[in-house]
Design a protein around this motif. Structure first.
Motif, PDB file in Angstrom:
ATOM      1  N   GLU A   1     -40.963  35.896  44.687  1.00  0.00           N
ATOM      2  CA  GLU A   1     -41.161  37.009  43.758  1.00  0.00           C
ATOM      3  C   GLU A   1     -40.025  38.023  43.873  1.00  0.00           C
ATOM      4  OE1 GLU A   1     -43.441  37.461  41.476  1.00  0.00           O
ATOM      5  OE2 GLU A   1     -44.768  35.768  41.935  1.00  0.00           O
ATOM      6  N   GLU A   2     -39.752  38.693  42.761  1.00  0.00           N
ATOM      7  CA  GLU A   2     -38.782  39.782  42.772  1.00  0.00           C
ATOM      8  C   GLU A   2     -39.358  40.971  43.556  1.00  0.00           C
ATOM      9  OE1 GLU A   2     -35.732  39.679  41.653  1.00  0.00           O
ATOM     10  OE2 GLU A   2     -35.974  37.623  40.914  1.00  0.00           O
ATOM     11  N   PRO A   3     -38.515  41.719  44.264  1.00  0.00           N
ATOM     12  CA  PRO A   3     -39.014  42.853  45.062  1.00  0.00           C
ATOM     13  C   PRO A   3     -39.859  43.838  44.268  1.00  0.00           C
ATOM     14  CG  PRO A   3     -36.726  42.386  45.614  1.00  0.00           C
ATOM     15  CD  PRO A   3     -37.068  41.507  44.451  1.00  0.00           C
ATOM     16  N   GLN A   4     -39.518  44.051  42.984  1.00  0.00           N
ATOM     17  CA  GLN A   4     -40.284  45.008  42.192  1.00  0.00           C
ATOM     18  C   GLN A   4     -41.697  44.512  41.889  1.00  0.00           C
ATOM     19  OE1 GLN A   4     -37.420  43.592  41.282  1.00  0.00           O
ATOM     20  NE2 GLN A   4     -37.453  42.856  39.154  1.00  0.00           N
ATOM     21  N   ASN A   5     -41.949  43.203  42.107  1.00  0.00           N
ATOM     22  CA  ASN A   5     -43.284  42.647  41.877  1.00  0.00           C
ATOM     23  C   ASN A   5     -44.132  42.592  43.140  1.00  0.00           C
ATOM     24  OD1 ASN A   5     -42.683  42.203  39.168  1.00  0.00           O
ATOM     25  ND2 ASN A   5     -41.922  40.120  39.548  1.00  0.00           N
ATOM     26  N   HIS A   6     -43.566  42.960  44.284  1.00  0.00           N
ATOM     27  CA  HIS A   6     -44.283  42.796  45.546  1.00  0.00           C
ATOM     28  C   HIS A   6     -45.590  43.573  45.578  1.00  0.00           C
ATOM     29  CE1 HIS A   6     -40.677  41.270  48.169  1.00  0.00           C
ATOM     30  NE2 HIS A   6     -41.037  40.440  47.211  1.00  0.00           N
ATOM     31  N   SER A   7     -45.554  44.824  45.116  1.00  0.00           N
ATOM     32  CA  SER A   7     -46.765  45.634  45.153  1.00  0.00           C
ATOM     33  C   SER A   7     -47.858  45.007  44.285  1.00  0.00           C
ATOM     34  CB  SER A   7     -46.462  47.056  44.672  1.00  0.00           C
ATOM     35  OG  SER A   7     -47.618  47.855  44.734  1.00  0.00           O
ATOM     36  N   LEU A   8     -47.485  44.507  43.110  1.00  0.00           N
ATOM     37  CA  LEU A   8     -48.449  43.859  42.220  1.00  0.00           C
ATOM     38  C   LEU A   8     -49.051  42.628  42.872  1.00  0.00           C
ATOM     39  CD1 LEU A   8     -49.824  43.304  39.478  1.00  0.00           C
ATOM     40  CD2 LEU A   8     -47.725  42.122  38.776  1.00  0.00           C
ATOM     41  N   VAL A   9     -48.197  41.769  43.434  1.00  0.00           N
ATOM     42  CA  VAL A   9     -48.674  40.518  44.032  1.00  0.00           C
ATOM     43  C   VAL A   9     -49.559  40.807  45.245  1.00  0.00           C
ATOM     44  CG1 VAL A   9     -47.969  38.376  45.169  1.00  0.00           C
ATOM     45  CG2 VAL A   9     -46.698  39.204  43.190  1.00  0.00           C
ATOM     46  N   ILE A  10     -49.160  41.777  46.066  1.00  0.00           N
ATOM     47  CA  ILE A  10     -49.978  42.133  47.234  1.00  0.00           C
ATOM     48  C   ILE A  10     -51.331  42.661  46.783  1.00  0.00           C
ATOM     49  CG2 ILE A  10     -50.181  43.743  49.175  1.00  0.00           C
ATOM     50  CD1 ILE A  10     -47.117  43.499  49.475  1.00  0.00           C
ATOM     51  N   GLY A  11     -51.344  43.477  45.732  1.00  0.00           N
ATOM     52  CA  GLY A  11     -52.609  43.967  45.201  1.00  0.00           C
ATOM     53  C   GLY A  11     -53.487  42.842  44.682  1.00  0.00           C
ATOM     54  N   LEU A  12     -52.882  41.903  43.941  1.00  0.00           N
ATOM     55  CA  LEU A  12     -53.641  40.759  43.435  1.00  0.00           C
ATOM     56  C   LEU A  12     -54.198  39.924  44.577  1.00  0.00           C
ATOM     57  CD1 LEU A  12     -51.355  39.558  40.490  1.00  0.00           C
ATOM     58  CD2 LEU A  12     -53.667  40.500  40.299  1.00  0.00           C
ATOM     59  N   LEU A  13     -53.359  39.672  45.570  1.00  0.00           N
ATOM     60  CA  LEU A  13     -53.797  38.860  46.701  1.00  0.00           C
ATOM     61  C   LEU A  13     -54.909  39.563  47.473  1.00  0.00           C
ATOM     62  CD1 LEU A  13     -53.216  36.196  48.182  1.00  0.00           C
ATOM     63  CD2 LEU A  13     -51.710  37.465  49.698  1.00  0.00           C
ATOM     64  N   SER A  14     -54.782  40.876  47.628  1.00  0.00           N
ATOM     65  CA  SER A  14     -55.818  41.626  48.319  1.00  0.00           C
ATOM     66  C   SER A  14     -57.155  41.521  47.605  1.00  0.00           C
ATOM     67  CB  SER A  14     -55.398  43.098  48.457  1.00  0.00           C
ATOM     68  OG  SER A  14     -56.392  43.847  49.114  1.00  0.00           O
ATOM     69  N   VAL A  15     -57.116  41.595  46.279  1.00  0.00           N
ATOM     70  CA  VAL A  15     -58.362  41.487  45.516  1.00  0.00           C
ATOM     71  C   VAL A  15     -58.923  40.075  45.594  1.00  0.00           C
ATOM     72  CG1 VAL A  15     -59.325  41.533  43.189  1.00  0.00           C
ATOM     73  CG2 VAL A  15     -57.903  43.407  43.983  1.00  0.00           C
ATOM     74  N   VAL A  16     -58.038  39.068  45.533  1.00  0.00           N
ATOM     75  CA  VAL A  16     -58.506  37.686  45.687  1.00  0.00           C
ATOM     76  C   VAL A  16     -59.207  37.520  47.026  1.00  0.00           C
ATOM     77  CG1 VAL A  16     -57.716  35.311  46.054  1.00  0.00           C
ATOM     78  CG2 VAL A  16     -56.836  36.623  44.119  1.00  0.00           C
ATOM     79  N   ILE A  17     -58.625  38.108  48.068  1.00  0.00           N
ATOM     80  CA  ILE A  17     -59.227  38.026  49.404  1.00  0.00           C
ATOM     81  C   ILE A  17     -60.593  38.699  49.418  1.00  0.00           C
ATOM     82  CG2 ILE A  17     -59.004  38.876  51.775  1.00  0.00           C
ATOM     83  CD1 ILE A  17     -55.963  38.421  51.487  1.00  0.00           C
ATOM     84  N   HIS A  18     -60.688  39.870  48.785  1.00  0.00           N
ATOM     85  CA  HIS A  18     -61.956  40.586  48.789  1.00  0.00           C
ATOM     86  C   HIS A  18     -63.008  39.891  47.933  1.00  0.00           C
ATOM     87  CE1 HIS A  18     -59.612  43.927  50.532  1.00  0.00           C
ATOM     88  NE2 HIS A  18     -60.769  44.311  51.014  1.00  0.00           N
ATOM     89  N   ILE A  19     -62.587  39.372  46.768  1.00  0.00           N
ATOM     90  CA  ILE A  19     -63.540  38.643  45.929  1.00  0.00           C
ATOM     91  C   ILE A  19     -64.006  37.382  46.654  1.00  0.00           C
ATOM     92  CG2 ILE A  19     -63.784  37.300  43.804  1.00  0.00           C
ATOM     93  CD1 ILE A  19     -61.983  39.306  42.430  1.00  0.00           C
ATOM     94  N   GLY A  20     -63.056  36.710  47.322  1.00  0.00           N
ATOM     95  CA  GLY A  20     -63.436  35.539  48.109  1.00  0.00           C
ATOM     96  C   GLY A  20     -64.435  35.892  49.189  1.00  0.00           C
ATOM     97  N   ALA A  21     -64.247  37.068  49.819  1.00  0.00           N
ATOM     98  CA  ALA A  21     -65.178  37.516  50.850  1.00  0.00           C
ATOM     99  C   ALA A  21     -66.556  37.805  50.258  1.00  0.00           C
ATOM    100  CB  ALA A  21     -64.624  38.763  51.544  1.00  0.00           C
ATOM    101  N   ILE A  22     -66.571  38.408  49.058  1.00  0.00           N
ATOM    102  CA  ILE A  22     -67.843  38.659  48.376  1.00  0.00           C
ATOM    103  C   ILE A  22     -68.571  37.351  48.114  1.00  0.00           C
ATOM    104  CG2 ILE A  22     -68.916  39.487  46.246  1.00  0.00           C
ATOM    105  CD1 ILE A  22     -66.564  41.433  45.971  1.00  0.00           C
ATOM    106  N   PHE A  23     -67.865  36.436  47.469  1.00  0.00           N
ATOM    107  CA  PHE A  23     -68.478  35.171  47.088  1.00  0.00           C
ATOM    108  C   PHE A  23     -68.884  34.376  48.323  1.00  0.00           C
ATOM    109  CE2 PHE A  23     -68.288  30.708  45.695  1.00  0.00           C
ATOM    110  CZ  PHE A  23     -69.165  30.767  44.617  1.00  0.00           C
ATOM    111  N   GLY A  24     -67.984  34.322  49.309  1.00  0.00           N
ATOM    112  CA  GLY A  24     -68.274  33.566  50.521  1.00  0.00           C
ATOM    113  C   GLY A  24     -69.476  34.103  51.264  1.00  0.00           C
ATOM    114  N   ALA A  25     -69.553  35.447  51.387  1.00  0.00           N
ATOM    115  CA  ALA A  25     -70.680  36.053  52.095  1.00  0.00           C
ATOM    116  C   ALA A  25     -71.991  35.809  51.358  1.00  0.00           C
ATOM    117  CB  ALA A  25     -70.442  37.550  52.281  1.00  0.00           C
ATOM    118  N   ALA A  26     -71.954  35.943  50.013  1.00  0.00           N
ATOM    119  CA  ALA A  26     -73.173  35.736  49.228  1.00  0.00           C
ATOM    120  C   ALA A  26     -73.634  34.282  49.313  1.00  0.00           C
ATOM    121  CB  ALA A  26     -72.930  36.139  47.773  1.00  0.00           C
TER     122      ALA A  26
END
Length: 399
Positions: free
Chosen positions: A120-145
């Motif tokens: 990824e281009e450096p200017q996209n890092h914040s976006l990708v990290i945010g997306l990945l963080s949400v994927v991790i949290h949604i995965g945690a929601i779904f996995g826990a449920a």
């Protein structure tokens, strides 16, 4: 599907697989092996952290000679086999051995993160990290449920089978990327031959990385100190013994993280306090302290505040990592910071069992809140104000 989307989906499967039992290990060991000791549960979760923190640098080194996706194809397949074998583990000792072998091999899936960031281009890092963080949290929601429901209705063995299914899904997606030619090969001929020079870093960059590691260690220790026994605490406080509801309450921070990401994209000019590091650390401490209350409403409010702070601080720290590192060193530096993060989780998981026995779960929330306050003090004292991202190779503060 493009490469980024596929890797995000693979990360989601990995998190779901990890989250199915993470909130329910006390119930899992009691149901399957009759083990009720809080210290045992804390020790097991700590052992998982040891397995990951020791193996990720190894896999990062292997990835300097083998393309990341090709490596994951085999390691995730091996992880699925170890996981399936643990279904028939006759004793708690044999389950420990097989399941830890599974975590050691599946730790390699964390390499997808620096691999993706390298593309990824450096200017996209914040976006990708945010997306990945949400994927991790949604995965945690779904996995826990799903984990709560599966444990209640189908038992421990079915939960383990679901974990193996997540590893197999990652393996299939790796194969898809390789067969369709969507894999981007990042290794040069020199790297493949093992003769690529290790990038040198300046003393300032090294100092920045070490400071960031120590911050991540203290933050993860404090943030995850209450995780191993939250489900037991919730059920004891509320008298509600419904695993599905318990799993959803456990995953509230993930729901809040999703809302935080939506806010980040819907509101172009956000108030400065939204991602203010000091503010979010103090907010997280307040959220943890509120969860020590006897009030159901305050516990839920505390989970929400804790979830907001967790998302904002994690994104800030991860963005900082890729600003003080360089593309050639992403995997190595990610492995170093992940080691300290897992060390924090290890000590918090292991210490949680002793603290619960010593002072009870409510005071454990208070101790975790004090840890975030200490993190805030060190962060502000070390790195000042408004300079965290001032220049690459220099760790400063973005407050």
């Amino acid at each position: 599907m493009n490469l980024r989307t596929t890797i995000l989906i693979m990360s989601g499967f990995g998190v779901i697989s990890d989250s199915i039992l993470i909130a329910f290990y006390p119930q899992f060991f009691e149901t399957r092996y009759g083990v009720t000791s809080p210290v045992h549960v804390g020790a097991y979760i700590a052992a998982i952290s040891i397995a990951v923190m020791c193996m990720l640098p190894v896999w990062a080194r292997v990835a300097r000679r083998i393309e990341t996706m090709h490596l994951l194809l085999y390691t995730q397949g091996a992880a699925a086999l170890f996981c399936l074998a643990s279904i028939w583990a006759p004793s708690v000792e044999s389950y420990w051995v097989l399941s830890l072998m599974m975590f050691m091999t599946k730790a390699s899936y964390l390499l997808m993160f620096p691999y993706l960031m390298r593309l990824e281009e450096p200017q996209n890092h914040s976006l990708v990290i945010g997306l990945l963080s949400v994927v991790i949290h949604i995965g945690a929601i779904f996995g826990a449920a799903v984990g709560g429901m599966a444990l209640e209705h189908y038992g421990p063995s079915f939960c383990i089978a679901l974990m193996a299914a997540g590893d197999l899904a990652q393996m299939v997606l790796c194969l898809y990327l390789i067969r369709t030619g969507r894999v981007v090969k990042v290794l040069s001929r020199e790297e493949k031959s093992g003769q690529a020079p290790v990038p040198r870093r300046s003393p300032q960059a090294l100092s920045a990385l070490l400071k960031l590691c120590l911050l991540m260690f203290l933050f993860d220790f404090s943030a995850y100190l209450v995780r191993p026994f939250f489900t037991l605490y919730w059920e004891a406080r509320t008298g509600l013994h419904e695993p599905l509801l318990t799993g959803l309450v456990f995953a509230i921070p993930g729901i809040v993280a999703l809302l935080a990401l939506l806010l980040r994209h819907l509101v172009v000019q956000q108030p400065r306090w939204v991602d203010h590091t000091l503010f979010n650390l103090l907010l997280g401490a307040l959220g943890l302290a509120l969860q020590a209350s006897e009030s159901l409403e305050l516990i839920i409010i505390g989970r929400c505040l804790y979830g907001w702070a967790l998302y904002q601080v994690i994104v800030k720290l991860e963005v900082t990592l890729f600003k003080v590192s360089t593309p050639d060193a992403y995997a190595r530096d990610f492995g170093v910071t992940n080691f300290f993060q897992n060390l924090g989780v290890l000590l918090s998981s292991f210490g949680a069992g002793f603290l619960v026995n010593l002072v009870g779960i409510p005071l454990t929330f208070v101790i975790a809140a004090a840890g975030l306050l200490l993190t805030a003090i060190i962060d502000r004292g070390w790195f000042g104000v408004d300079r965290r991202h001032a220049a690459q190779g220099e760790l400063c503060h973005a407050n």
